[in-house]
Motif scaffolding. Sequence first.
Motif, PDB file in Angstrom:
ATOM      1  N   UNK A   1      49.537  65.253  46.948  1.00 12.29           N
ATOM      2  CA  UNK A   1      48.310  65.919  47.386  1.00 12.29           C
ATOM      3  C   UNK A   1      47.287  64.878  47.821  1.00 12.29           C
ATOM      4  N   UNK A   2      46.740  64.984  49.060  1.00 11.39           N
ATOM      5  CA  UNK A   2      45.725  64.006  49.499  1.00 11.39           C
ATOM      6  C   UNK A   2      44.509  64.038  48.587  1.00 11.39           C
ATOM      7  N   UNK A   3      43.945  62.860  48.315  1.00 14.71           N
ATOM      8  CA  UNK A   3      42.857  62.805  47.349  1.00 14.71           C
ATOM      9  C   UNK A   3      41.574  63.423  47.898  1.00 14.71           C
ATOM     10  N   UNK A   4      41.455  63.536  49.234  1.00 14.16           N
ATOM     11  CA  UNK A   4      40.228  64.111  49.767  1.00 14.16           C
ATOM     12  C   UNK A   4      40.103  65.589  49.427  1.00 14.16           C
ATOM     13  N   UNK A   5      41.222  66.273  49.190  1.00 15.53           N
ATOM     14  CA  UNK A   5      41.170  67.688  48.810  1.00 15.53           C
ATOM     15  C   UNK A   5      40.579  67.828  47.408  1.00 15.53           C
ATOM     16  N   UNK A   6      41.056  67.000  46.471  1.00 17.41           N
ATOM     17  CA  UNK A   6      40.505  67.024  45.113  1.00 17.41           C
ATOM     18  C   UNK A   6      39.044  66.609  45.128  1.00 17.41           C
ATOM     19  N   UNK A   7      38.723  65.600  45.919  1.00 16.71           N
ATOM     20  CA  UNK A   7      37.335  65.118  46.024  1.00 16.71           C
ATOM     21  C   UNK A   7      36.424  66.224  46.549  1.00 16.71           C
ATOM     22  N   UNK A   8      36.865  66.911  47.576  1.00 13.60           N
ATOM     23  CA  UNK A   8      36.065  67.984  48.173  1.00 13.60           C
ATOM     24  C   UNK A   8      35.818  69.107  47.172  1.00 13.60           C
ATOM     25  N   UNK A   9      36.860  69.560  46.486  1.00  8.43           N
ATOM     26  CA  UNK A   9      36.729  70.645  45.514  1.00  8.43           C
ATOM     27  C   UNK A   9      35.839  70.219  44.351  1.00  8.43           C
ATOM     28  N   UNK A  10      36.050  69.016  43.844  1.00 10.90           N
ATOM     29  CA  UNK A  10      35.292  68.546  42.683  1.00 10.90           C
ATOM     30  C   UNK A  10      33.805  68.438  42.990  1.00 10.90           C
ATOM     31  N   UNK A  11      33.459  67.836  44.117  1.00  8.32           N
ATOM     32  CA  UNK A  11      32.048  67.607  44.412  1.00  8.32           C
ATOM     33  C   UNK A  11      31.333  68.884  44.862  1.00  8.32           C
TER      34      UNK A  11
END
Length: 286
Positions: A253-263
């Motif tokens: 899973x690309x980390x930008x997806x987790x980053x986007x959801x988290x922030x």
Amino acid sequence: MMERFSNPVLLKELKLRFRAFKSFSGLMFYLAVLCIFVAGFLLIYTQFSGTGFFKPSDSFTMFAVLSILQMGLVMFITPGLTAGAISTEREKQTLNILLTTTQSSTQIILGKLASSVAFLILMLVAGLPLYSLVFLFGGVSPSQFIIIFLFYFLTLIAIGSIGIMFSTITKKTIVSMIATYGAMIFLGGITAFFFFIGMSMEQMAVHSGNLQNVTPFSPITYFWVSINPGALLITTLYPEMGNALESVVGISLPIWIVYLIFYILITIICLFIAIRKLRANMKTNR
């Protein structure tokens, strides 16, 4: 119809912020730091190359380092603009007057946040001429440039929301600023520390041959690196590092997806707490 969407708090904050001398002195300092860096970078690289011109790889290096420097400045400046938004009003004893107006808590909080974000966006836009040098020498695609600035925008809104929340739930500006900068240290430094600790524990388990007897750290390790602004910036600038990270951690899973959801969740939660606690704190003080 327009009156329903108007925000007097935002208009007042914009006028006060953009008319203040310290705002433009801060903007001048910000641009001076970027100009000194770009001038030094150009001087050093043209001296080392001996040819008097840049290669596309050198231009991309300047873009990468300039992006990291600008991200550091944004993370350093944003808490200072938002951590005192409500607590300063409380210290000046003007919060009582503000809360007796017809403005809702949502309008007050969003107005304070939007005025700070507007000034930060002005700072980013003011630095665009320096980025134009990168396009002059080549080596950077417009899509990378747009992605980087969207990353800045999401990050500064999330940091601003954290600052607004601490400014609302604390009574002193200094306490709010310390808490906000503490949150920045956690997101930027502690998460990186946890990531390296997790990777070290995994490697030790692999070398000892007891991997089947240990709890897998890959999802937790991946989460720490996914919410780190520096890690996302580096993997955006160098996609091959993102691919190497995914292969090492074992999650595709690309980390930008987790980053986007988290922030986005952090922004929503912090604004919700700030809106709910604004008038609650006022009743307590009475």
